[in-house]
Design a protein around this motif. Structure first.
Motif: not given
Length: 67
Positions: A11-22, A24-37
């Motif tokens: 239904g409509f769930m397949a087409w909705t796009e979630q937008r991450l707030d800035p 949360r996006s910054r924290r996610r990138l920081q976490l991924l960078a720390e994990l890679a390190g």
């Protein structure tokens, strides 16, 4: 009359796009960078640790034979 259910759709769930707030996006990138390190450090330490373990095993074997 009843409506036949539609199979295989989300239904409509397949087409909705979630937008991450800035923030949360910054924290996610920081976490991924720390994990890679952390993975890079582990990859560097693994051969050194393996050599130490092999050397300890060799020393123990020689001590057992001598003792």
């Amino acid at each position: 009359m009843t409506r036949a259910p539609r199979l295989g759709t989300l239904g409509f769930m397949a087409w909705t796009e979630q937008r991450l707030d800035p923030e949360r996006s910054r924290r996610r990138l920081q976490l991924l960078a720390e994990l890679a390190g952390a993975k890079a450090v582990r990859a560097r330490e693994r051969p050194r640790r393996l050599r130490y373990d092999q050397l300890r095993e060799l020393i123990d074997t020689r001590r057992r034979r001598a003792g």
